[in-house]
Each structure stands twice: as structure tokens, then as C-alpha cells.
Design a protein around this motif. Structure first.
Motif, PDB file in Angstrom:
ATOM      1  N   LEU A 141      20.216   2.803  -4.275  1.00  0.00           N
ATOM      2  CA  LEU A 141      21.423   2.750  -3.438  1.00  0.00           C
ATOM      3  C   LEU A 141      21.139   2.651  -1.946  1.00  0.00           C
ATOM      4  CD1 LEU A 141      23.506   5.514  -5.284  1.00  0.00           C
ATOM      5  CD2 LEU A 141      23.787   3.035  -5.476  1.00  0.00           C
ATOM      6  N   THR A 142      19.936   2.987  -1.504  1.00  0.00           N
ATOM      7  CA  THR A 142      19.656   2.999  -0.069  1.00  0.00           C
ATOM      8  C   THR A 142      19.587   1.574   0.484  1.00  0.00           C
ATOM      9  OG1 THR A 142      17.318   3.213  -0.665  1.00  0.00           O
ATOM     10  CG2 THR A 142      18.457   5.198   0.040  1.00  0.00           C
TER      11      THR A 142
ATOM     12  N   SER B 262      14.119   3.585   4.208  1.00  0.00           N
ATOM     13  CA  SER B 262      14.751   4.624   3.391  1.00  0.00           C
ATOM     14  C   SER B 262      14.301   4.521   1.934  1.00  0.00           C
ATOM     15  CB  SER B 262      16.277   4.546   3.495  1.00  0.00           C
ATOM     16  OG  SER B 262      16.748   3.275   3.100  1.00  0.00           O
ATOM     17  N   ILE B 263      14.132   3.295   1.437  1.00  0.00           N
ATOM     18  CA  ILE B 263      13.657   3.157   0.052  1.00  0.00           C
ATOM     19  C   ILE B 263      12.187   3.568  -0.054  1.00  0.00           C
ATOM     20  CG2 ILE B 263      12.929   0.728   0.147  1.00  0.00           C
ATOM     21  CD1 ILE B 263      13.960   0.333  -2.609  1.00  0.00           C
ATOM     22  N   LEU B 264      11.416   3.349   1.023  1.00  0.00           N
ATOM     23  CA  LEU B 264      10.026   3.802   1.042  1.00  0.00           C
ATOM     24  C   LEU B 264       9.971   5.319   0.893  1.00  0.00           C
ATOM     25  CD1 LEU B 264       7.138   2.545   1.488  1.00  0.00           C
ATOM     26  CD2 LEU B 264       7.356   3.299   3.865  1.00  0.00           C
ATOM     27  N   LEU B 265      10.872   6.008   1.608  1.00  0.00           N
ATOM     28  CA  LEU B 265      10.942   7.465   1.513  1.00  0.00           C
ATOM     29  C   LEU B 265      11.357   7.900   0.109  1.00  0.00           C
ATOM     30  CD1 LEU B 265      10.949  10.309   2.745  1.00  0.00           C
ATOM     31  CD2 LEU B 265      13.305   9.886   3.496  1.00  0.00           C
ATOM     32  N   MET B 266      12.339   7.209  -0.460  1.00  0.00           N
ATOM     33  CA  MET B 266      12.816   7.576  -1.790  1.00  0.00           C
ATOM     34  C   MET B 266      11.773   7.304  -2.871  1.00  0.00           C
ATOM     35  SD  MET B 266      15.669   9.114  -1.720  1.00  0.00           S
ATOM     36  CE  MET B 266      15.057   9.899  -0.219  1.00  0.00           C
TER      37      MET B 266
ATOM     38  N   ALA C  63      15.535  12.219 -10.867  1.00  0.00           N
ATOM     39  CA  ALA C  63      16.832  11.540 -10.993  1.00  0.00           C
ATOM     40  C   ALA C  63      17.397  11.188  -9.619  1.00  0.00           C
ATOM     41  CB  ALA C  63      17.814  12.427 -11.764  1.00  0.00           C
ATOM     42  N   ILE C  64      17.359  12.136  -8.694  1.00  0.00           N
ATOM     43  CA  ILE C  64      17.884  11.901  -7.342  1.00  0.00           C
ATOM     44  C   ILE C  64      17.084  10.805  -6.644  1.00  0.00           C
ATOM     45  CG2 ILE C  64      18.138  12.930  -5.039  1.00  0.00           C
ATOM     46  CD1 ILE C  64      18.706  15.615  -6.527  1.00  0.00           C
ATOM     47  N   GLY C  65      15.745  10.873  -6.758  1.00  0.00           N
ATOM     48  CA  GLY C  65      14.903   9.870  -6.109  1.00  0.00           C
ATOM     49  C   GLY C  65      15.184   8.468  -6.595  1.00  0.00           C
ATOM     50  N   ASN C  66      15.378   8.306  -7.902  1.00  0.00           N
ATOM     51  CA  ASN C  66      15.647   6.977  -8.452  1.00  0.00           C
ATOM     52  C   ASN C  66      17.042   6.481  -8.107  1.00  0.00           C
ATOM     53  OD1 ASN C  66      13.490   5.703 -10.510  1.00  0.00           O
ATOM     54  ND2 ASN C  66      13.277   7.923 -10.482  1.00  0.00           N
TER      55      ASN C  66
ATOM     56  N   PHE D  59      16.856   1.040 -11.036  1.00  0.00           N
ATOM     57  CA  PHE D  59      16.640   2.369 -10.471  1.00  0.00           C
ATOM     58  C   PHE D  59      17.862   3.267 -10.638  1.00  0.00           C
ATOM     59  CE2 PHE D  59      13.512  -0.243  -8.180  1.00  0.00           C
ATOM     60  CZ  PHE D  59      12.370   0.470  -8.492  1.00  0.00           C
ATOM     61  N   VAL D  60      19.054   2.686 -10.481  1.00  0.00           N
ATOM     62  CA  VAL D  60      20.273   3.455 -10.731  1.00  0.00           C
ATOM     63  C   VAL D  60      20.334   3.882 -12.192  1.00  0.00           C
ATOM     64  CG1 VAL D  60      22.793   3.378 -10.757  1.00  0.00           C
ATOM     65  CG2 VAL D  60      21.547   2.357  -8.846  1.00  0.00           C
TER      66      VAL D  60
END
Length: 390
Positions: free
Chosen positions: A87-88, A93-97, A79-82, A160-161
Motif C-alpha cells: 500500500l505504500t 517507504s516500501i524499502l522500510l516495509m 502481516a503489517i509489513g506485507n 503483498f496485500v
């Protein structure tokens, strides 16, 4: 239908969207970040890498925890990753998420398979696992097309949100509906890998990677295959993909029922042979829409027709390390997808027509089928040796 099993299906539904929706929105993501589509494609690779890292990492960190608590933690990470993927602000940062989002994927399927087997009625283990996997097939049927539509209508970030919010709902469902289950027996860290000293799990892992890689070798290039060779229009691909998604749902259901009724290795052999035959037909008759489309639907059904039997066979062959064994199915699945898609791309780059991806995929599947045939022979040999010893 047990609500406890439904919570597992909710989880695989969200994971299916997280994994596959990026394929349909790459141009929009590339446009937003002012990068090339191949660079945007690294967001798919980052998720797959997370899958491969997350499965063994979960065993290292959480192998002694109650199964319900492990699932809660995995869904929270998903949930946090998505949420943060949506939002990033920057590409890195989205690559990391995306990597973070992939971490719980394989582990959820691994732990979920163990939970499904424990919660299943007697003689219905495969159907329970099929119900869990059904979430991913429904994601391919409805969730991914809907996500792509919403992304095109507003923004790719919204899916994603929304998927992150779905993860929170799934977490609450697990807390409310999933019963407390005892931790798996603590065999120590080495004990989790002890099953890999045997040949049988390696044969199943190799077969899984090759079978999924074979289908994805063709499936990764399904759009040019259907439009450039079979004669469908680009607009036709929407309903064609819906048909493929429906085939995955039906294939998963049939595979689960067959695996409860017949020896699971025989189910794998039969489904892999059907998939190989469908790809050979696509290779020879790609220019015929009347043949290519039905064979595409058959291969799509075969992809998830293998799921239940594969998950349960690896559980049976990884006693003492069930969590790692079941998670390895998803690792093999994703490795197979990556290798198959790469191999299909190599053929196209070598100026071969796109139907050659089906021929290469058929070769993968024939090899996978051979491994399961050898697995069956090996199991019979082991049983005979045991009987003689007794």
C-alpha cells in the motif's frame, strides 16, 4: 496431521512468498518507481537485513515470554509489513516495509522449530520440523509462481496485500489451534549466547551458510544457465521452476524422514555431497539439457533436504540458548544466499561463462561437507573425553 503444526507451516508459507516473490517482479517494481533493476534489488537486500536483525532482536525483547505469544507477535509484524508493502506509495517507504517484513522471518523459524520439537510425537521431531518448513517449499512450488502471475495480470502490489491478509488468517489459526506453551528457561541475556563458546555450533552455522551459498551461487543465475547454455527457451523457465519447487517439497519430506532414522550429521554429509556432485555435473555438462535439468532438480531437492537436520542439530547444540541457536539457521541461510549470489556475479563479471557459478558453488558445498565431517569427529572426541572422565 496436527493442526498445531499446520499453523507453523502456514507461517513459513507466507514468509516464503514474502522473501522470494520479489525476485520475479523486480522489473515491474523498477518500472513503477522509475528506478533501475539493481536499485529495485535493494528491496531483496532490505528483507535479508531484516532477517539478520530480527532474530537476535527477538531474543533480546521476548526471550521470557510464552512461545505462543512470541509467534503471535511475529506473525502480526509479518502481516503489517506485507500489507504496508503493498500500500505504500514511495520507494523509500516500501524499502522500510521490506525491512520490517523481514524482521520476524528468522525468529519465526527459530521459535517455530522449538515449538515443533515440543509438539512432535516421540521419535518424529525431524518430521515435525520438516512439516513446518514445508510451507516454504510449497510457497516456492505454487505461491511464488501464482504471485508472479497475479502481479503480471494486475499489479505487483496485490500479492503483498494478499500475503498480509494471509498473515491475519495465520494469526487467527495460531490463536485457535496452537496450545499454550511455557516460556523457555530464563538463562539471562548472556546465557542465550553461552552456547557460542563451543566449537560445534560454529561448525554447523558455517556449514549452513556455505551449503546454501553454494546452491544459491548457481541458482541465482538459473535462467541464463538453462536458456543460454542448456538450450531451453525463456518460456520453458515457468515449468522448470515449478519442477524445482516440487523437488524442494520432496527433498524436505525425505530429509525429515532420514533425519529421524539416521544420525543427522550423516544426513547433512550425504545431502551436501549429493548437491556438490550435481553442481559439478552441471559445470561439465551445462550444454546438455538432458543432464543439466535433472542435476538442477537434484540440487533444488538438496537445498531443503538439509533443513530439518540443520535446525534440530543447532537446537541440540544450543541448550540454554535454543531460541537464538535455531534463529541462527535462518541468519546463516540468508548470509549464505547473499554471499553465494554475489560470488556467482563476480565470476560472470569476470567474463566467465555462467556454468562457472556451479563450479564455485560445488567448492562451497565441499567446504560445508568438510565442516560437518569435522563436527562429527569433534563430537566423537568430546564423547570419548567425557567417558574417560567418568
Amino acid at each position: 496431521m496436527k493442526k498445531s503444526l499446520l499453523t507453523l507451516s502456514f507461517g513459513t508459507f507466507g514468509l516464503g512468498i514474502a522473501e522470494f516473490v520479489m525476485m520475479g517482479i523486480l522489473p515491474a517494481v523498477a518500472h513503477d518507481f522509475h528506478i533501475s533493476i539493481p536499485q529495485a534489488g535493494h528491496l531483496i537486500s532490505a528483507y535479508a537485513l531484516g532477517v539478520c536483525v530480527g532474530a537476535p532482536l527477538t531474543v533480546f525483547v521476548a526471550r521470557t515470554l510464552p512461545l505462543k505469544r512470541i509467534l503471535m507477535a511475529l506473525v502480526a509484524i509479518y502481516a503489517i509489513g506485507n500489507l504496508f508493502t503493498g500500500l505504500t506509495p514511495s520507494y523509500w517507504s516500501i524499502l522500510l516495509m521490506r525491512f520490517v517484513s523481514g524482521l520476524p522471518h528468522g525468529a519465526f523459524f527459530g521459535v517455530g522449530s522449538i515449538v515443533a520439537e515440543k509438539l512432535a510425537d516421540k521419535g518424529k521431531s525431524a518430521r515435525a520440523v520438516a512439516l513446518m518448513v514445508a510451507g516454504m517449499t510449497v510457497a516456492n512450488l505454487a505461491g511464488v509462481p501464482l504471485g508472479t502471475f497475479l502481479s503480471n495480470l494486475w499489479s505487483w502490489r496485490i500479492i503483498f496485500v494478499a500475503n498480509g491478509i494471509w498473515g491475519i488468517i495465520n494469526l487467527l489459526a495460531i490463536i485457535r489451534w496452537l496450545p499454550e506453551l511455557e516460556p523457555m528457561p530464563n538463562c539471562g541475556l548472556k546465557g542465550q549466547f553461552a552456547f557460542l563458546r563451543n566449537l560445534s555450533p560454529w561448525l554447523l552455522i558455517g556449514s549452513t551458510a556455505l551449503a546454501n551459498g553454494g546452491i544459491f551461487c548457481m541458482y541465482s543465475y538459473v535462467t541464463p544457465l538453462m536458456t543460454d547454455m542448456a538450450g531451453f527457451s525463456a518460456a520453458d523457465m515457468s515449468w522448470i521452476m515449478v519442477l524445482c519447487g516440487l523437488a524442494m517439497v520432496i527433498g524436505n519430506i525425505i530429509g525429515g524422514r532420514l533425519s529421524d532414522k539416521y544420525p543427522m550429521h550423516n544426513v547433512l554429509i550425504g545431502v551436501q555431497a549429493i548437491a556438490a556432485s550435481s553442481l559439478i555435473m552441471i559445470f561439465f555438462f551445462a550444454s546438455s539439457a538432458a543432464i543439466a535439468l535433472p542435476m538442477l532438480i537434484v540440487s533444488s531437492a538438496s537445498l531443503f533436504g538439509l533443513s530439518s537436520a540443520t535446525q534440530l542439530l543447532l537446537l541440540q547444540n544450543s541448550r540454554g540458548g535454543e531460541m537464538m541457536g535455531a534463529a541462527f539457521v535462518q541468519v546463516a541461510f540468508n548470509m549464505g544466499n547473499a554471499i553465494g549470489a554475489w560470488n556467482g556475479g563476480v565470476a560472470i563479471d569476470a567474463n566467465k561463462s555462467v556454468n562457472y557459478t556451479a563450479l564455485i558453488g560445488a567448492a562451497y558445498l565441499i567446504t560445508a561437507c568438510s565442516l560437518v565431517l569435522f563436527y562429527r569427529h569433534w563430537q566423537q572426541l568430546q564423547l570419548k573425553q567425557y567417558s574417560n572422565a567418568v
